[in-house]
Design a protein around this motif. Structure first.
Motif: not given
Length: 326
Positions: A76-99
């Motif tokens: 996720g390079t190219g910007r400086r982040y201040d906060g992050v959230q992650v969930v193990q999604s049921a979709h995909g399967p085995h995908h990680l969703e990151v906000l």
């Protein structure tokens, strides 16, 4: 002749990091490794994983032994982040969703086994102070943000065309906290929507899916999990130098959790563990250092260790960095 001792592991402190962090139990490994995301001091995000396999399991060559942390991978390079959230999604399967948040903007990233981390269309949140992401047991994704004026805004995603998500605003009736600090979502089984907690310097509030509102202790840094059907909040109490633990809706909902290190806690995240129904793991930053804390509840003292990457050695890895940028 006695066997030669194994070579010393390759170790490193986590990469320099700032802002928020995210923590969740994933799907890989024999009983679900733990995934940790950090905001780099200058550019991008880092992901590490904790080997949650049983102690007698042989590690992958060059990987962390059971009970140890991997090296970090930057993305996720190219910007400086201040906060992050992650969930193990049921979709995909085995995908990680990151906000993640950068300045006043939200950004969505997704990890999948085929192409690793990719950038996706973020929810239409507008400009925000903070954000939280969760996924209900039925696979519905939710995002809540604190807008620039301090008001909470909730969004629900239709995942029928996943990984494309169609986000829609969801109604929300919740008083603003006094001096808003963070907003947290709690996925609850058999509930149509997640619980929502707002933290504030003079007190916060929790909104249950049925609309009932409960006062929360003061604090600007916190994390939320659910144990069975019980929402649990961890809120940093700077005045008392402890974590206030709140098990909402129980006969004795409040207790304190003492922490390692000194100084204020500047980031906190938590996850339950599927293989141990009594344990909640936290990662926190205190005094500029990351700690891995295991809370088993009640009067038992929490187990706390400094977070350190520790990799088994393989031939030819003497000059290989513990943390990777690609």
């Amino acid at each position: 002749m006695a066997a030669a001792p194994p070579p010393a592991p390759r170790t490193a402190l986590p990469p320099p990091n700032r802002g928020g962090l995210a923590f969740a139990q994933g799907r890989y490994g024999l009983r679900g490794n733990l995934e940790l995301l950090l905001c780099d001091e200058e550019d991008g995000l880092w992901v590490l994983w904790f080997n949650n396999d049983p102690e007698d399991t042989a590690p992958e060559p060059g990987g962390p032994p059971p009970g140890e942390w991997s090296g970090a991978l930057r993305f996720g390079t190219g910007r400086r982040y201040d906060g992050v959230q992650v969930v193990q999604s049921a979709h995909g399967p085995h995908h990680l969703e990151v906000l993640a948040t950068s300045g006043a903007r939200t950004h969505r990233l997704r990890w999948n086994p085929e192409t690793a981390f990719t950038t996706e269309e973020p929810p239409p949140t507008g400009r925000v102070r903070s954000a939280s992401l969760t996924e209900n047991p039925d696979g519905t994704l939710w995002t809540v943000v604190l807008a620039e004026d301090g008001s909470p805004r909730l969004f629900r995603a239709d995942a029928g065309a996943y990984p494309r998500l169609a986000w829609e605003p969801a109604p929300l009736a919740l008083a603003r906290p006094r001096g808003p600090g963070a907003v947290l979502l709690v996925p609850l089984p058999d509930a149509p929507r997640p619980g929502l907690a707002l933290l504030g310097a003079s007190g916060g509030s929790y909104l249950a899916p049925d609309g009932d509102e409960t006062a929360l202790p003061a604090g600007l840094v916190g994390a939320a999990v659910v144990r069975g059907a019980v929402p649990r909040l961890y809120v940093w109490n700077e005045a008392a130098e402890r974590i206030d633990v709140v098990d909402l809706g129980t006969p004795d909902p409040y207790r304190g959790l003492r922490l390692p290190g000194e100084g204020p806690v500047t980031a906190l995240a938590a996850t339950t563990l599927d293989h141990d129904p009594h344990r909640t793991d936290l990662v926190l930053r205190r005094g500029g250092r990351l700690w891995h804390v295991s809370d088993t509840g009640g009067d038992a003292p929490a187990r706390s260790v400094p977070l350190l990457s520790r990799l088994t050695r393989t031939p030819g890895d003497e000059d290989r960095a513990v943390h990777r940028t690609s």
